[in-house]
Design an enzyme around this catalytic site. Structure first.
Site, PDB file in Angstrom:
ATOM      1  N   LEU A 181      -5.038  -1.682   4.074  1.00 57.24           N
ATOM      2  CA  LEU A 181      -5.526  -2.114   5.369  1.00 57.24           C
ATOM      3  C   LEU A 181      -5.849  -1.164   6.578  1.00 57.24           C
ATOM      4  CD1 LEU A 181      -3.173  -5.188   5.654  1.00 57.24           C
ATOM      5  CD2 LEU A 181      -5.466  -5.296   4.961  1.00 57.24           C
ATOM      6  N   ALA A 235       0.757  -1.390   0.013  1.00 53.70           N
ATOM      7  CA  ALA A 235       0.031  -0.018   0.023  1.00 53.70           C
ATOM      8  C   ALA A 235       0.870   1.066  -0.055  1.00 53.70           C
ATOM      9  CB  ALA A 235      -0.964  -0.090   1.113  1.00 53.70           C
ATOM     10  N   GLU A 294      -0.909 -12.103  -2.765  1.00 61.68           N
ATOM     11  CA  GLU A 294      -0.089 -12.665  -3.760  1.00 61.68           C
ATOM     12  C   GLU A 294      -0.688 -12.733  -4.984  1.00 61.68           C
ATOM     13  OE1 GLU A 294       3.771 -14.171  -1.644  1.00 61.68           O
ATOM     14  OE2 GLU A 294       2.228 -15.885  -2.376  1.00 61.68           O
ATOM     15  N   ILE A 311      -5.292  -5.593  -3.695  1.00 56.03           N
ATOM     16  CA  ILE A 311      -4.245  -4.531  -4.370  1.00 56.03           C
ATOM     17  C   ILE A 311      -5.219  -3.857  -5.244  1.00 56.03           C
ATOM     18  CG2 ILE A 311      -2.645  -4.318  -6.336  1.00 56.03           C
ATOM     19  CD1 ILE A 311      -0.991  -6.632  -5.025  1.00 56.03           C
ATOM     20  N   LYS A 369      -2.642 -15.158 -14.351  1.00 55.96           N
ATOM     21  CA  LYS A 369      -3.532 -15.766 -13.692  1.00 55.96           C
ATOM     22  C   LYS A 369      -4.879 -15.362 -14.461  1.00 55.96           C
ATOM     23  CE  LYS A 369      -6.396 -14.910  -9.730  1.00 55.96           C
ATOM     24  NZ  LYS A 369      -7.004 -14.170  -8.468  1.00 55.96           N
TER      25      LYS A 369
END
Length: 498
Positions: free
Chosen positions: A329, A17, A50, A342, A79
């Site tokens: 967070l 962050a 991750e 993210i 991904k």
């Protein structure tokens, strides 16, 4: 032209962050801002975010981050989606892919045509109409299949990503101060943050402060007393354990999320290792039992010891108060089931840059920021709750709790309309598209009781011909794609690290 004085900004905290914030502000507003980031080597970061979603690519392009360089630095893999095992029922599996399914029309979405075909005995599986989903299952990957762009995200080493961003940030003028924040001083007349008192009797002043101190939320939460809205009655998990293992097979281009009797386990393949973890509720499972479940389902030797992380799902009442905004967070936490952490950082940064208070009076800007932030977080929250609520499992107190609990009205409305009419719509933040909602709802056994009439406008033979054409398009493009491992080897292979 006279150069105006730069606005002094302090970012409290590093990690993903903090360094994403530093790099984004320096890259796009660096000529207007004087940016200092304060972090302490004595304070660790969560460092387990991750898996990502495709919006990260757009952010990287905007910030001129080279994809190959980033992937090599973070041992990243591609991904194409998430495989959910045992969520609707034990033994069941489905993939929430990032791809578009079939072809929509202005009148209705593709699944309505597929449902009509299915009722008439043809159409096959909905999976056959999504290239990304078929590629994930076949462990294939390419940036494009023919002329068709592939929609993808990344698996990455979060610690390496923060280090990568730090190097880039410092190279374009971000000043890093090593130190521990011991006190946040407020202006007695305005209530704004005035300065941060650090250890070794140091003090840093700024015009604007960004809280990236993680769960502690030292500035927004502690100093400015912004309350935390607890969502654990909808998302009961409050614990996670993370562990890294050696890779035992070539990396697959999707994340695995496997449900257990009292939580779920993630498996994230990087180039040279695998990230694993379990998310669970201490109300239904203690740390020792969770660790036992986690380790029993690992493949490959462990590289680290399981690390316990405690959290409370929810968000701050507001993310921006006075001259301070919280990112990541420090503002809130949603479990990583759909890999949104993210994404929520990057959208907050885009929002902040568009609303940055250069003119001084930040109240109207803060109000707009807070409205948009809340809407976005609640939309993501509802999508995550869907996975738990739409289960048929009754094999544990954990699943019985979720199956029978009351849910937010916003989600209840969505589920009712889909069950009765098959109607789905994208939310205003456009994160989870229609195809995402369909894949999860149908994947977990929720099918419409009726459907739109558009599926019956075409005669059955014409509809079948159209569907066969779409399936052939996916199959032909899939056949052209190399394996995921082959593509990584030629595109972004990282040097193996210990």
């Amino acid at each position: 032209m006279v150069q105006q004085n730069k606005t002094k900004v302090i970012i409290a905290g590093g990690g993903t962050a903090g360094w994403l914030t530093a790099y984004a502000l320096a890259k796009r507003l660096g000529s207007l801002l004087d940016i200092t980031l304060v972090e302490s080597d004595q304070i660790g970061t969560v460092g387990v975010g991750e898996a990502t979603i495709p919006t990260m690519r757009s952010f990287h392009q905007l910030m001129e981050i080279d994809e190959r360089e980033f992937m090599r630095a973070t041992q990243a893999t591609f991904k194409l989606g998430i495989e959910f095992n045992n969520w609707g029922g034990v033994g069941e599996s489905y993939v929430h892919s990032f791809g578009a399914i079939g072809q929509t029309t202005w009148l209705t979405e593709f699944h309505q045509y597929w449902l009509a075909a299915n009722a008439q005995g043809f159409g096959g599986s909905l999976e056959d109409y999504c290239l990304e989903l078929k590629a994930a299952k076949a462990s294939k990957f390419a940036l494009k299949a023919g002329k068709t762009p592939v929609n993808y995200a990344f698996h990455l080493d979060a610690t390496a990503y923060a280090q990568f961003l730090r190097q880039k940030s410092e190279a374009i003028g971000v000043n890093r101060v090593e130190g521990k924040i011991v006190e946040t001083k407020l202006n007695p007349s305005t209530g704004d943050i005035q300065s941060l008192q650090l250890d070794k009797n140091r003090e840093l002043n700024a015009d604007f402060f960004i809280d990236c101190t993680g769960f502690r939320s030292l500035l927004l939460g502690e100093a400015l007393n912004v309350e935390y809205e607890n969502w654990s009655h909808w998302l009961a998990s409050d614990s996670a354990q993370a562990v890294q293992t050696k890779s035992t097979e070539p990396p697959i281009p999707y994340t695995k999320a496997t449900a257990h009797s009292a939580g779920w386990q993630w498996k994230i393949p990087l180039q040279h290792r695998t990230g694993n973890g379990i998310v669970y509720s201490s109300q239904f499972c203690d740390d020792a039992a969770a660790q036992k479940t986690l380790t029993e389902h690992l493949s490959g030797d462990t590289l680290t010891q399981p690390r316990v992380i405690k959290f409370t799902t929810g968000m701050r009442d507001i993310a921006w108060k006075k001259n301070c905004v919280a990112i990541g967070l420090a503002n809130g936490f949603l479990e990583p089931l759909e890999s949104t952490s993210i994404h929520l950082i990057t959208t907050a940064l885009i929002r902040l840059m568009r609303l940055f208070p250069f003119a001084g009076n930040s109240a109207p800007l803060a109000d707009r920021f807070n409205r948009e932030t809340r809407f976005e977080w609640e939309a993501v929250r509802d999508f995550i709750i869907l996975h738990y609520k739409q289960t048929r499992r009754d094999d544990s107190d954990f699943w019985n709790y979720y199956r029978t609990m009351a849910i937010p009205e916003s989600l209840a409305h969505r589920l009712e309309l889909f069950k009765e009419q098959g109607y789905v719509w994208p939310d205003a933040v456009n994160l989870f598209r229609v195809d995402s909602w369909i894949q999860v709802m149908m994947g977990q056994g929720l099918f419409p009781e009726s459907r739109h009439g558009a599926g019956h406008i075409l005669p059955p033979q014409a509809l079948q011909a159209q569907l066969e054409k779409l399936k052939a398009f996916v199959a032909n493009n899939l056949a052209q794609m190399p394996s995921h491992s082959e593509f990584i080897a030629q595109y972004c292979a990282a040097t193996e690290q210990s």
